[in-house]
Design a protein around this motif. Structure first.
Motif, short mmCIF file in Angstrom:
data_model
loop_
_atom_site.label_atom_id
_atom_site.label_comp_id
_atom_site.label_asym_id
_atom_site.label_seq_id
_atom_site.Cartn_x
_atom_site.Cartn_y
_atom_site.Cartn_z
N TYR A 3 -2.77 -2.47 -3.78
CA TYR A 3 -1.57 -1.95 -3.25
C TYR A 3 -0.64 -3.23 -2.68
N VAL A 5 2.38 -4.25 -0.57
CA VAL A 5 3.30 -3.94 0.70
C VAL A 5 4.75 -4.01 0.38
N TRP A 32 5.24 3.86 2.51
CA TRP A 32 3.82 4.06 2.40
C TRP A 32 3.37 5.12 1.30
#
Length: 89
Positions: A3, A5, A32
């Motif tokens: 993932y 950010v 998100w």
């Protein structure tokens, strides 16, 4: 899968307002990867006066309301603090 950010362009201290801070937190949260069944709302909690800065406290609260249970049994909260310097531009 890794993932990554994502970040947003934060406003400068001279342009900061309580509402702008909340809007920027909303902008960050929108990056998100959260399942669509989770709904959230954000709110300003309080301002903390320090000698050289001010801290603005916010909360983003998540829940999964349904038609049968519009008031959720459980929620999850994420707290944010935005600190604005009084001495640096």
């Amino acid at each position: 899968a890794e993932y990554v950010v994502k970040n947003i362009q934060w406003t400068t201290g001279s342009n900061f307002t309580v509402e702008r801070g909340r809007q920027q937190i909303e902008e960050l949260v929108s990056t998100w990867e959260v399942h669509e069944c989770w709904l959230h709302w954000s709110e300003f909690l309080h301002e903390e006066e320090l000698q050289y800065s001010k801290r603005y406290h916010y909360r983003v609260c998540w829940s999964i309301p349904t038609r049968r249970k519009p008031i959720p049994r459980a929620t999850a909260s994420v707290y944010f603090v935005i600190e604005i310097s009084k001495i640096k531009p």
